[in-house]
Write a protein that holds these residues in place. Structure first.
Motif: not given
Lengths: 268, 289
Positions: A1-5, A9-10, A31-34, A214-215
């Motif tokens: 959910m965080r922005s940026g690559a 993770l997904v 999108s999903l981040s660590a 989403a948020g």
């Protein structure tokens, strides 16, 4: 959910997927981040489990794409209501079955140590020989989390972890997941429980075949998003800085009754 | 008395029959654990009938029974597995349609063209008279191959049986595992049919695991117990069949049924509770979305 690559993770880009020719999810961007901790909220049949399957790769999108970080370690915890509790299996056998790479029937010393460590971490120490049905509800849920953790995942996917559980157990599960997330584990869970679970999570995705919101909970749990998600009116109250969702039926029903009662009293 | 009990061992046909019955009992007890826990108890009954179709066809075509009926049985098993995995219809319906059609085809072939000397009574109800050293070796090979298959795929088989959806998501090749299990099952039924017969082979797949389930809550112990119980029923049943002058198939099954009744009575409510769940299916039945 965080922005940026970085740390992503997904990522789902315009993903549409389903079973056979029936689309369950349409045009999903996600999108999903660590370290993310995301709740997926929606009514029955809204595609919550399908979203988890798309992330895992057991459902292939027929439009758009699902990208996972190479060598991403994922683990999945099913709904405990779908578990066959009569299956002859001990806690140890249930947990060790997720360990890959060893083909022999018996486990190695290091594997047994790993299982003992994960059981200890989840407060299941000494219960390895018990049958899975001989545990309390909270312990049963933790056995399946232990099985998932044995794979040392970076992303934990959970399907309805608080379905059919009481308040105490829900708190217990929520605390456990919060602890796991604080150690760096990304978590995505599905839930029907708006007040008991979703409102307490850091991030939410509302789903009804497509993403309706989403948020953060206070940004997502609004009457407009909830009506779009559930197709029913809901009111959002605030309690101690947290949104509390109230079914709009009661107030509408009351409002409809008052004029009728007034008319009845006025009649001769 | 002991001399009288050991007398049948003087005959080669009995020694062969005893070896086959004991090995086949162990084999069916071992693989039956997966069959029963997958809720596919009916498959043993169905596959043995399907193999009867292959038995009739191979007899008419003059093809080796093991090759003809074996290929037929494996094809039926894979067809059932394929239909079941697609979830278009349930496993019970897939087994019912495919195996009864195969059995009916076998009966039709026999009615139209007659038999070529093979005893269909023996195929239906079992006989130890025709058991040769080669048959013993064949059962031994299938038993050893099945045991090795289970030993080297223990966790994958357990995961696929207990939780197929999660196993699939975890990277277990569940389709391959199910296929291997089906091939092993068809081979087991094929080599067991001669002693037990088409109509009774299913019992040896179901009774030992069910008895074992009443005695333990551990999967590993259930596998071991079921294998020993199956072998014991085969051994005792075969000896009884000689002394009582009754066909081997019914005697072996009745020994198993008697053991089941005893354990059922002795383990009380706890055993019954365990056994009640052996055919339960779980999550896969619900296509959660």
């Amino acid at each position: 959910m965080r922005s940026g690559a970085d740390g992503e993770l997904v990522r789902l880009d315009g993903a549409s997927c389903g079973y056979g020719s029936d689309p369950v999810l349409v045009d999903i961007d996600f999108s999903l981040s660590a370290r993310d901790f995301v709740g997926v909220l929606g009514p029955s049949g809204s595609g919550k489990t399908t979203l988890l399957k798309a992330i895992m790769g057991t459902v292939t999108p027929f439009a758009g794409s699902v990208q996972r970080r190479p060598a991403l370690r994922m683990a999945y915890v099913p709904q405990v209501e779908t578990v066959n509790w009569s299956f002859p299996i001990s806690v140890f056998e249930c947990v060790i079955m997720a360990r890959r790479g060893r083909r022999l029937a018996w486990s190695s010393r290091s594997e047994r140590a790993d299982v003992a460590r994960v059981l200890d971490r989840l407060g299941l120490n000494g219960l390895g020989e018990r049958h899975i049905r001989e545990l309390s509800g909270g312990q049963q849920q933790r056995v399946f989390i232990a099985r998932a953790l044995l794979r040392d995942p970076e992303l934990l996917l959970m399907d309805e972890p608080t379905s059919g559980v009481d308040v105490r157990l829900r708190h217990e599960i929520l605390h456990l997941l919060d602890d796991l997330n604080s150690t760096g584990l990304a978590i995505v869970l599905t839930t029907h429980d708006v007040n008991g679970l979703a409102a307490h999570l850091p991030q939410l995705v509302c789903l009804n075949g497509r993403v309706t919101g989403a948020g953060r909970p206070r940004d997502v749990l609004t009457p407009a998003v909830l009506e779009e998600t559930y197709g029913a009116t809901m009111e959002v109250l605030q309690h101690a800085g947290m949104p509390v969702i109230v079914d709009g039926f009661h107030r509408r029903h009351q409002a409809a009754r008052v004029p009728r009662e007034t008319e009845a009293k006025a009649a001769p | 008395m002991i001399d009288e009990m050991l007398r049948p061992l003087d005959y080669e046909f009995f020694r062969n029959g005893l070896a086959v019955a004991t090995l086949a009992g162990a084999l069916c007890g071992l693989i039956g654990v997966y069959v029963v826990l997958k809720g596919m108890s009916y498959i043993g009954h169905g596959l043995s009938h399907a193999i009867f179709g292959g038995f009739a066809a191979s007899a008419l075509l003059g093809v080796n029974f093991v090759l003809g009926a074996g290929a037929w049985g494996i094809a039926s098993a894979l067809l059932i597995n394929g239909v079941t995995r697609r979830r278009v219809i349930g496993s019970d319906a897939a087994i019912g349609v495919i195996t009864t059609a195969s059995f009916a085809l076998g009966l039709t072939l026999v009615a139209l063209f007659g038999t070529t000397g093979l005893s269909f009574d023996a195929a239906l109800f079992g006989s130890i008279l025709g058991v040769s050293g080669g048959d013993v070796a064949l059962v031994g090979v299938v038993s050893a191959a099945t045991a090795l298959l289970i030993f080297f795929n223990y966790r994958s088989l357990l995961f696929t049986t207990f939780d197929p959806e999660v196993a699939d998501a975890t990277g277990v090749h569940t389709a391959r595992i199910d296929t291997l299990l089906m091939v092993a099952l068809a081979a087991s039924i094929l080599v067991t049919m001669q002693v037990l017969g088409v109509t009774l082979v299913a019992a040896t797949l179901v009774i030992p695991p069910t008895v074992a389930r009443m005695l333990t809550n551990s999967f590993a112990r259930m596998l071991a117990l079921s294998t020993v119980i199956g072998a014991g029923c085969g051994f005792v049943g075969m000896n009884l069949s000689y002394h009582l002058d009754v066909q081997s198939g019914p005697t072996i099954v009745l020994v198993g049924a008697t053991l089941f009744a005893c354990v059922f009575a002795m383990t009380g409510a706890r055993g019954r509770q365990r056994a009640s769940g052996v055919a339960e299916r779980f999550g896969a039945l619900r296509a959660a979305r």
